[in-house]
Motif scaffolding. Structure first.
Motif, mmCIF file in Angstrom:
data_model
loop_
_atom_site.group_PDB
_atom_site.id
_atom_site.type_symbol
_atom_site.label_atom_id
_atom_site.label_comp_id
_atom_site.label_asym_id
_atom_site.label_seq_id
_atom_site.Cartn_x
_atom_site.Cartn_y
_atom_site.Cartn_z
ATOM 1 N N LYS A 17 19.072 -9.467 -22.383
ATOM 2 C CA LYS A 17 18.205 -10.082 -23.398
ATOM 3 C C LYS A 17 17.943 -9.168 -24.587
ATOM 4 N N THR A 18 18.144 -7.847 -24.428
ATOM 5 C CA THR A 18 18.006 -6.939 -25.572
ATOM 6 C C THR A 18 19.349 -6.403 -26.050
ATOM 7 N N GLY A 19 20.431 -6.801 -25.381
ATOM 8 C CA GLY A 19 21.762 -6.360 -25.780
ATOM 9 C C GLY A 19 22.167 -5.026 -25.205
ATOM 10 N N VAL A 20 21.233 -4.346 -24.530
ATOM 11 C CA VAL A 20 21.549 -3.065 -23.909
ATOM 12 C C VAL A 20 20.627 -2.838 -22.716
ATOM 13 N N GLY A 21 21.231 -2.420 -21.630
ATOM 14 C CA GLY A 21 20.506 -2.055 -20.415
ATOM 15 C C GLY A 21 21.300 -0.952 -19.760
ATOM 16 N N TRP A 22 21.742 -1.177 -18.546
ATOM 17 C CA TRP A 22 22.667 -0.227 -17.917
ATOM 18 C C TRP A 22 24.031 -0.317 -18.593
ATOM 19 N N TYR A 23 24.336 -1.483 -19.155
ATOM 20 C CA TYR A 23 25.547 -1.690 -19.940
ATOM 21 C C TYR A 23 25.153 -2.167 -21.334
ATOM 22 N N CYS A 24 26.110 -2.171 -22.238
ATOM 23 C CA CYS A 24 25.919 -2.767 -23.556
ATOM 24 C C CYS A 24 26.571 -4.143 -23.565
ATOM 25 N N PHE A 64 0.811 -1.218 0.000
ATOM 26 C CA PHE A 64 0.000 0.000 0.000
ATOM 27 C C PHE A 64 0.847 1.272 0.000
ATOM 28 N N GLY A 65 1.864 1.280 -0.869
ATOM 29 C CA GLY A 65 2.641 2.492 -1.053
ATOM 30 C C GLY A 65 3.703 2.744 0.002
ATOM 31 N N GLU A 66 4.177 1.714 0.670
ATOM 32 C CA GLU A 66 5.248 1.877 1.654
ATOM 33 C C GLU A 66 6.463 2.518 0.973
ATOM 34 N N PRO A 67 6.963 3.659 1.504
ATOM 35 C CA PRO A 67 8.049 4.394 0.837
ATOM 36 C C PRO A 67 9.322 3.580 0.610
ATOM 37 N N ARG A 68 9.591 2.586 1.448
ATOM 38 C CA ARG A 68 10.821 1.798 1.289
ATOM 39 C C ARG A 68 10.844 1.047 -0.042
ATOM 40 N N PHE A 69 9.662 0.757 -0.598
ATOM 41 C CA PHE A 69 9.584 -0.057 -1.806
ATOM 42 C C PHE A 69 9.262 0.759 -3.052
ATOM 43 N N ARG A 70 9.241 2.080 -2.954
ATOM 44 C CA ARG A 70 8.829 2.891 -4.104
ATOM 45 C C ARG A 70 9.781 2.689 -5.282
ATOM 46 N N PRO A 71 9.246 2.353 -6.470
ATOM 47 C CA PRO A 71 10.107 2.245 -7.655
ATOM 48 C C PRO A 71 10.704 3.603 -8.010
ATOM 49 N N HIS A 72 11.717 3.580 -8.863
ATOM 50 C CA HIS A 72 12.387 4.824 -9.262
ATOM 51 C C HIS A 72 12.031 5.153 -10.715
ATOM 52 N N PRO A 73 11.864 6.443 -11.049
ATOM 53 C CA PRO A 73 11.539 6.815 -12.434
ATOM 54 C C PRO A 73 12.529 6.282 -13.466
ATOM 55 N N LEU A 74 13.795 6.101 -13.068
ATOM 56 C CA LEU A 74 14.777 5.581 -14.016
ATOM 57 C C LEU A 74 14.405 4.183 -14.501
ATOM 58 N N GLN A 75 13.771 3.391 -13.635
ATOM 59 C CA GLN A 75 13.367 2.047 -14.045
ATOM 60 C C GLN A 75 12.341 2.112 -15.179
ATOM 61 N N GLU A 76 11.330 2.932 -14.986
ATOM 62 C CA GLU A 76 10.286 3.048 -15.994
ATOM 63 C C GLU A 76 10.850 3.588 -17.305
ATOM 64 N N ARG A 77 11.746 4.565 -17.209
ATOM 65 C CA ARG A 77 12.343 5.138 -18.415
ATOM 66 C C ARG A 77 13.104 4.074 -19.209
ATOM 67 N N MET A 78 13.889 3.261 -18.512
ATOM 68 C CA MET A 78 14.662 2.224 -19.198
ATOM 69 C C MET A 78 13.745 1.195 -19.853
ATOM 70 N N VAL A 79 12.680 0.796 -19.152
ATOM 71 C CA VAL A 79 11.760 -0.207 -19.696
ATOM 72 C C VAL A 79 11.049 0.344 -20.927
ATOM 73 N N LYS A 80 10.580 1.585 -20.849
ATOM 74 C CA LYS A 80 9.879 2.185 -21.993
ATOM 75 C C LYS A 80 10.803 2.373 -23.192
ATOM 76 N N ALA A 81 12.097 2.521 -22.922
ATOM 77 C CA ALA A 81 13.071 2.666 -24.008
ATOM 78 C C ALA A 81 13.503 1.321 -24.577
ATOM 79 N N GLY A 82 13.021 0.222 -23.995
ATOM 80 C CA GLY A 82 13.391 -1.106 -24.469
ATOM 81 C C GLY A 82 14.787 -1.533 -24.070
ATOM 82 N N ARG A 83 15.368 -0.818 -23.109
ATOM 83 C CA ARG A 83 16.716 -1.163 -22.628
ATOM 84 C C ARG A 83 16.551 -2.129 -21.442
ATOM 85 N N LEU A 84 16.354 -3.392 -21.752
ATOM 86 C CA LEU A 84 15.962 -4.368 -20.743
ATOM 87 C C LEU A 84 17.120 -5.190 -20.199
ATOM 88 N N GLY A 85 18.339 -4.953 -20.678
ATOM 89 C CA GLY A 85 19.477 -5.700 -20.171
ATOM 90 C C GLY A 85 20.039 -6.674 -21.183
#
Length: 517
Positions: free
Chosen positions: A273-280, A250-271
């Motif tokens: 399996k896609t050849g690029v994530g935080w690293y290439c 129910f929205g406990e602050p300790r578990f709040r996701p970070h906007p960077l996660q959503e940005r990477m997923v929407k950009a298709g940078r999944l790690g």
């Protein structure tokens, strides 16, 4: 018990079927899709063939294991099963429907186990006529390699069913840990800060991706840095688990996701399996990943302009300093360099304004501590949680008024002790202590809520995600009081509720007790 039913021929179901067959159980593997069953058998054969090639199995043993697996598209065949493990996709209504049918089809004494990683065992078994025989058995991927099984007690799970699940886990060569039915169980909950706090460190520009991963590896001993691990698991999966746990609490602050996660997923940078994530990735090799330790194998000579060093509060660091050829002195007035193992050691001391002072900065920022100095330009923070003697790399944190020459001297000093360095932005916890304190705090919350025992939590984190130590073991090594001080420093500086200390952690500190006593 010799005949096990496995529902679902995906990655997890196939892995469970394989380890059961290798443990000499007869396995009935079910899936609605005949093609999925064919693929599953091929995966098992290929994996066992790799074991044969490496000398871990004979060709006869591999063939016998495959022969023990029978496939079916008829759930009614489970009337012959003596224990059933469900490994269908993570959809609550799908699993509830399966358990309603299995409850009718299987004999009354048969235990029905779900391999869910994120759903409630209690909810899954609610439609079963005998919910006391429904339990969780959460295996970890890849199943043949990972030793942990979280045995989850739903609200209605009977003790006999839970014991049967634990016995089966041991028979499969796994180590069971009993867990209360709460969101994320142990591993998916307690591990959240490892990636969650790393993302905040990156978002606050405390350090870069490669720096954070390198510190996690060389200062804390993790096998993979948090960003490497996100790339391996898949950023889409990591983000989905963060969101699931956050919503279930129910929205406990300790578990709040970070906007960077959503940005990477929407950009298709999944790690990977896609050849690029935080690293290439090129041909499975990481490009620009964290570098291995350099100075641990080849320390530099003693810093020429430093001869006499005063090291206060850390005997192990004093020994390292003496071994590197420096002369130890007790009086700060006689030192060319002063090293203080905590901000409290600054009290009552006003060193020569020309002398560089290194202060352990996990609980207070360098900038804040520099306010006590006659010459704040000569104060440099460093990371000492875990102790410098127990890590290969030390974070160096200049304050806002620190002179670059002082930072450079600090870096060269630690190199001469056989320690790599990373210069990071100023702030309580730096990187290593911040990651560890948040992991310890979440483990303390889980312990307080009765999710598992202290030994169970530590075992789950070592076996389920390959941590070098359990978080509560880490707390006792560091000192629960120091962990609490890191969290309080973070909360004071950021004002964020996510850093509030678990009441259980605070009570143990007040009582002078360790976390595992």
């Amino acid at each position: 018990m010799r005949r096990i039913g496995v529902v679902g021929a995906g990655t997890m179901g196939t892995g469970i079927a394989q380890v059961a067959a290798q443990a000499k159980f007869d396995v009935l593997l079910y899936d609605v899709d005949p093609a999925a069953l064919t693929r599953a058998l091929r995966r098992v054969e290929a994996d066992l063939e790799r074991h044969v090639a490496r000398g871990r199995l004979t060709r006869e043993e591999a063939a016998e294991a495959v022969a023990r697996i029978t496939t079916t598209t008829a759930l009614g065949d489970f009337a012959r099963a003596e224990f059933v493990i469900e490994a269908a996709p993570e959809e609550l209504e799908l699993k509830r429907g399966l358990f309603e049918r299995l409850d009718r089809l299987c004999r009354t004494e048969v235990v029905l186990a779900t391999n869910t990683s994120s759903l409630s065992v209690t909810q899954i078994g609610a439609l079963a006529g005998r919910p006391e025989r429904v339990v969780g058995m959460h295996f970890f991927n890849p199943v043949p390699a990972m030793r942990l099984v979280e045995v989850v007690a739903g609200d209605a799970s009977g003790e006999a069913a839970l014991q049967a699940a634990e016995e089966l886990a041991r028979a499969l060569g796994k180590e069971p840990v009993r867990v209360k039915d709460t969101p994320g169980f142990i591993v998916n909950r307690v591990a959240r800060p490892y990636s969650g706090e790393a993302l905040r460190l990156l978002g606050e520009q405390v350090a870069t991706v490669a720096q954070i991963d390198r510190i996690a590896r060389l200062a804390c001993g993790f096998r993979m840095g948090p960003f490497e691990l996100m790339d391996l698991v898949g950023l889409d999966i990591n983000f989905a688990v963060h969101r699931s746990v956050f919503e279930q609490y129910f929205g406990e602050p300790r578990f709040r996701p970070h906007p960077l996660q959503e940005r990477m997923v929407k950009a298709g940078r999944l790690g990977r399996k896609t050849g690029v994530g935080w690293y290439c990735y090129e041909d499975g090799t990481t490009v620009g990943g964290p570098e291995p330790a350099r100075y641990a194998a080849a320390p530099t000579p003693r810093v020429p302009e430093v001869n006499r060093v005063a090291v206060l509060g850390d005997p192990d660091l004093a020994d390292l300093t003496a071994s590197a050829g420096y002369r130890l002195v007790d009086c700060c007035a006689d030192a060319d360099l002063i090293v203080l193992a905590g901000p409290e050691l600054l009290e009552g001391r006003q060193p020569d304004p020309r002398v560089v002072v290194l202060v352990e900065a996990s609980t207070r920022s360098t900038t804040e501590m520099a306010g006590r100095m006659v010459n704040p330009a000569r104060l440099v923070g460093y990371g000492g949680i875990p102790r410098v003697s127990r890590r290969q790399l030390v974070e160096v944190a200049p304050g806002l008024r620190t002179d670059p020459s002082a930072t450079d001297l600090a870096v060269r000093f630690f190199h001469s002790l056989g320690r790599d360095t990373e210069v990071v932005a100023d702030g309580p916890g730096l990187v290593a202590a911040r990651l560890l304190a948040c992991l310890v705090n979440e483990a303390a919350f889980a312990l307080q809520e009765g999710v598992a025992t202290a030994a169970g939590i530590d075992a789950a984190m070592r076996l389920g995600v390959n941590y070098p130590k359990g978080p509560l073991e880490w707390a006792d090594e560091i000192g629960p009081d120091r962990v609490l001080a890191v969290l309080e420093g973070l909360q004071q500086q950021t004002g964020e509720e996510r850093y509030r200390a678990a009441p259980y952690l605070r009570k143990r500190v007040q009582a002078g007790l360790g976390m595992r006593a």
